[in-house]
Design an enzyme around this catalytic site. Structure first.
Site, PDB file in Angstrom:
ATOM      1  N   CYS A  90     -10.686  -3.787  -3.954  1.00 19.22           N
ATOM      2  CA  CYS A  90      -9.983  -4.882  -4.334  1.00 19.22           C
ATOM      3  C   CYS A  90     -10.291  -6.288  -4.559  1.00 19.22           C
ATOM      4  O   CYS A  90      -9.634  -6.875  -5.514  1.00 19.22           O
ATOM      5  CB  CYS A  90      -8.442  -5.090  -3.277  1.00 19.22           C
ATOM      6  SG  CYS A  90      -7.397  -3.638  -3.166  1.00 19.22           S
TER       7      CYS A  90
ATOM      8  N   GLU B 177       0.310   5.382   0.500  1.00 17.72           N
ATOM      9  CA  GLU B 177      -0.610   6.064   1.125  1.00 17.72           C
ATOM     10  C   GLU B 177      -0.240   7.587   0.601  1.00 17.72           C
ATOM     11  O   GLU B 177       0.829   7.745  -0.215  1.00 17.72           O
ATOM     12  CB  GLU B 177      -0.653   6.273   2.614  1.00 17.72           C
ATOM     13  CG  GLU B 177      -1.363   4.682   2.986  1.00 17.72           C
ATOM     14  CD  GLU B 177      -1.477   4.725   4.282  1.00 17.72           C
ATOM     15  OE1 GLU B 177      -0.967   5.444   5.411  1.00 17.72           O
ATOM     16  OE2 GLU B 177      -2.243   3.634   4.950  1.00 17.72           O
TER      17      GLU B 177
ATOM     18  N   CYS C 285      -4.045   0.633  -2.581  1.00 16.01           N
ATOM     19  CA  CYS C 285      -3.949  -0.746  -1.705  1.00 16.01           C
ATOM     20  C   CYS C 285      -2.896  -1.627  -2.228  1.00 16.01           C
ATOM     21  O   CYS C 285      -2.333  -1.567  -3.246  1.00 16.01           O
ATOM     22  CB  CYS C 285      -5.210  -1.485  -1.763  1.00 16.01           C
ATOM     23  SG  CYS C 285      -6.481  -0.849  -0.918  1.00 16.01           S
TER      24      CYS C 285
ATOM     25  N   ASN D  66       0.703  -1.093  -0.045  1.00 13.07           N
ATOM     26  CA  ASN D  66      -0.045  -0.012   0.031  1.00 13.07           C
ATOM     27  C   ASN D  66       0.931   1.158  -0.153  1.00 13.07           C
ATOM     28  O   ASN D  66       1.950   1.402   0.538  1.00 13.07           O
ATOM     29  CB  ASN D  66      -0.979  -0.040   0.944  1.00 13.07           C
ATOM     30  CG  ASN D  66      -0.532  -0.376   2.637  1.00 13.07           C
ATOM     31  OD1 ASN D  66       0.587  -0.627   2.616  1.00 13.07           O
ATOM     32  ND2 ASN D  66      -1.121  -0.077   3.572  1.00 13.07           N
TER      33      ASN D  66
ATOM     34  N   GLU E 213      -3.043  -4.766  -3.146  1.00 15.29           N
ATOM     35  CA  GLU E 213      -3.485  -5.880  -3.950  1.00 15.29           C
ATOM     36  C   GLU E 213      -3.715  -5.110  -5.555  1.00 15.29           C
ATOM     37  O   GLU E 213      -3.301  -5.627  -6.536  1.00 15.29           O
ATOM     38  CB  GLU E 213      -4.910  -6.149  -3.770  1.00 15.29           C
ATOM     39  CG  GLU E 213      -4.897  -7.089  -2.422  1.00 15.29           C
ATOM     40  CD  GLU E 213      -5.259  -5.963  -1.313  1.00 15.29           C
ATOM     41  OE1 GLU E 213      -4.760  -5.018  -1.072  1.00 15.29           O
ATOM     42  OE2 GLU E 213      -5.832  -6.652  -0.461  1.00 15.29           O
TER      43      GLU E 213
HETATM   44  N1  THU Z   1      -5.056  -1.903   2.706  1.00 22.23           N
HETATM   45  C1  THU Z   1      -4.660  -2.443   1.770  1.00 22.23           C
HETATM   46  O1  THU Z   1      -3.533  -2.252   1.184  1.00 22.23           O
HETATM   47  N2  THU Z   1      -5.135  -3.680   1.309  1.00 22.23           N
HETATM   48  C2  THU Z   1      -6.278  -4.208   2.213  1.00 22.23           C
HETATM   49  O2  THU Z   1      -6.826  -5.186   1.618  1.00 22.23           O
HETATM   50  C3  THU Z   1      -6.993  -3.531   3.050  1.00 22.23           C
HETATM   51  C4  THU Z   1      -6.475  -1.983   3.362  1.00 22.23           C
HETATM   52  C5  THU Z   1      -4.536  -0.572   3.237  1.00 22.23           C
HETATM   53  C6  THU Z   1      -4.926   0.644   2.639  1.00 22.23           C
HETATM   54  C7  THU Z   1      -4.609   1.524   3.775  1.00 22.23           C
HETATM   55  O3  THU Z   1      -3.254   2.276   3.261  1.00 22.23           O
HETATM   56  C8  THU Z   1      -4.442   0.840   4.972  1.00 22.23           C
HETATM   57  O4  THU Z   1      -4.458  -0.593   4.452  1.00 22.23           O
HETATM   58  C9  THU Z   1      -5.383   1.082   6.189  1.00 22.23           C
HETATM   59  O5  THU Z   1      -6.639   1.131   5.503  1.00 22.23           O
END
Ligand code: THU
Length: 134
Positions: free
Chosen positions: A90, A45, A54, A43, A56
């Site tokens: 995702c 941000e 995300c 991920n 995925e």
């Molecule tokens: N996040 C993911 O990367 N994948 C997931 O399946 C669930 C959430 C990330 C998004 C964000 O950067 C952090 O987790 C908190 O939500």
């Protein structure tokens, strides 16, 4: 065939690279294609929160950029005691490149915690067939 251990280690390694200054919640994803290639993502941000992406989504982008077209199986590695299953968006992203029985392994640092099929996480899904088989 890619071993699940290899895929798990790939997800763990990429999780450590996540850019998460806001949530402090690192996620890694590793895809094995049917041809045995591995593609990973974490991920990423952003100060403008909704623009973050995300793990995925990153792994799928890497797969497409690397010439892969199908998800054989995927490991999603999260933090904490809860299962870090893919978010709704995702699940749909995975759907595009997977079959109903494609395995989605949910992991924590200690190992694989639970295995789902795509159809379990996204039943009655909408996909490419809806547009082509009319
Ligand atoms: N996040 C993911 O990367 N994948 C997931 O399946 C669930 C959430 C990330 C998004 C964000 O950067 C952090 O987790 C908190 O939500």
């Amino acid at each position: 065939m890619t071993s699940l251990d290899t895929l798990f280690e790939a997800a763990k390694a990429i999780q450590a690279k996540a850019y998460t200054p806001y949530s402090r919640f690192k996620v890694g994803a590793a895809i094995a294609t049917p041809e045995g290639q591995i593609f990973t993502g974490c991920n990423v941000e952003n100060a403008a929160y909704p623009v973050g992406s995300c793990a995925e989504a990153g792994a799928i982008s890497a797969m497409i950029a690397g010439g892969g077209r199908r998800i054989g199986e995927i490991v999603v590695m999260g933090e904490g005691k809860h299962l870090v299953t893919p978010c709704g968006g995702c699940r749909q992203r995975i759907r595009e490149f997977a079959a109903p029985d494609t395995k989605i392994h949910i992991a924590g640092p200690e190992g694989i915690r639970k295995r789902f099929t795509l159809d379990e996480l996204l039943p009655f899904s909408f996909g490419p067939d809806n547009l082509t088989d009319r």
